[in-house]
Design an enzyme around this catalytic site. Structure first.
Site, PDB file in Angstrom:
ATOM      1  NE  ARG A  67      -3.909  -0.321   2.351  1.00 19.62           N
ATOM      2  CZ  ARG A  67      -4.235  -1.548   3.262  1.00 19.62           C
ATOM      3  NH1 ARG A  67      -3.401  -1.247   4.493  1.00 19.62           N
ATOM      4  NH2 ARG A  67      -4.486  -2.750   2.541  1.00 19.62           N
ATOM      5  CG  ASP A 113       0.747  -4.491   7.265  1.00 19.94           C
ATOM      6  OD1 ASP A 113       0.319  -6.075   6.915  1.00 19.94           O
ATOM      7  OD2 ASP A 113       0.237  -3.825   7.693  1.00 19.94           O
ATOM      8  CG  ASP A 136       0.417 -10.746   7.424  1.00 18.88           C
ATOM      9  OD1 ASP A 136      -0.083 -10.050   6.614  1.00 18.88           O
ATOM     10  OD2 ASP A 136       1.058 -11.289   7.698  1.00 18.88           O
ATOM     11  CG  ASP A 138      -6.004  -8.545   9.758  1.00 19.14           C
ATOM     12  OD1 ASP A 138      -6.680  -8.833   9.952  1.00 19.14           O
ATOM     13  OD2 ASP A 138      -6.093  -7.327   9.565  1.00 19.14           O
ATOM     14  CD  GLU A 153      -3.937 -10.495   5.993  1.00 16.85           C
ATOM     15  OE1 GLU A 153      -3.173  -9.694   5.160  1.00 16.85           O
ATOM     16  OE2 GLU A 153      -4.383  -9.415   6.689  1.00 16.85           O
TER      17      GLU A 153
END
Length: 176
Positions: free
Chosen positions: A23, A103, A105, A120, A123
Site C-alpha cells: 500500500r 506490514d 498482517d 487478522d 491472515e
C-alpha cells in the site's frame, strides 16, 4: 538512512515480507523527523493498493513510526474521539524516496474508550506459512503485540491523553 525534514510531504510505502508493495499513502506531512522517530499528519490522502485500486482517507490522521519498535500507530480523529489503528510491522526506514516498512498482517484496533481488538490473526498465520516468516520474526511480533497492549493500558506514546490532538494542531499549522 536519511531523516525526513519537518514540514515536508513524504510518501509512506508498506511492503509485505516477500518484498512486494502492499500500500502507498501519497502524501503525509512530516511533523517530527529524526533517525528514530517520525510523526506525520495527513487528511484525505490518496492511498494506492497493491492491485492498483485507490481510495481516499476519510479523516485527519496522525501517524507514529519508531525505528526501535515493530509496530506503527495511526490515530484517526473522528467525531466520537480518536480511533487508533496499529500495524505490526518492521521498524521504518526513510531512504529519501519514502518512509518504508514491512506490514506483518496483525493489527490492533483501539477505540476512544481504550478498548481494543487484535485483528487478522488468520491472515497472519496464512502469510507466516506462505512467505515463511522466520521464527525470530514470529517471536518479535508476538512480543510487540504485548508491548502495544501494555502501551494501550498505560496510555503511553500516541495513546497518551492529548498526544494526537497536540500533533494535529501542529499539522494544521502546515495546512495554512
Amino acid at each position: 538512512m536519511g531523516v525526513p525534514t519537518e514540514g515536508e510531504p513524504i510518501q509512506i510505502h508498506s511492503y509485505k515480507h516477500n518484498g512486494y508493495i502492499h500500500r502507498i499513502w501519497e502524501e503525509t506531512t512530516v511533523l517530527k523527523g529524526s533517525e528514530t522517530l517520525v510523526i506525520g499528519g495527513n487528511d484525505r490522502t490518496i492511498v494506492t493498493e497493491s492491485d492498483g485500486r485507490t481510495w481516499i482517507t476519510r479523516e485527519p490522521a496522525i501517524c507514529y513510526f519508531h525505528s526501535q519498535y515493530w509496530f506503527n500507530i495511526i490515530g484517526m480523529l473522528r467525531e466520537d474521539g480518536v480511533h487508533y489503528y496499529c500495524n505490526l510491522s518492521s521498524p521504518f526506514i526513510y531512504d529519501g524516496e519514502a518512509l518504508k516498512y514491512i506490514d506483518y498482517d496483525l493489527d490492533i484496533k483501539v477505540f476512544p474508550d481504550m478498548t481494543y481488538h487484535l485483528l487478522d490473526e488468520d491472515e497472519y498465520e496464512r502469510h507466516r506459512r506462505e512467505m515463511k516468516y522466520p521464527e525470530v520474526i514470529d517471536h518479535i511480533l508476538k512480543k510487540n503485540v504485548e508491548k502495544l497492549i501494555k502501551w494501550i493500558h498505560q496510555r503511553k506514546g500516541p495513546f497518551a491523553p492529548d498526544f494526537i490532538d497536540t500533533w494535529y494542531e501542529r499539522y494544521l499549522t502546515y495546512r495554512k
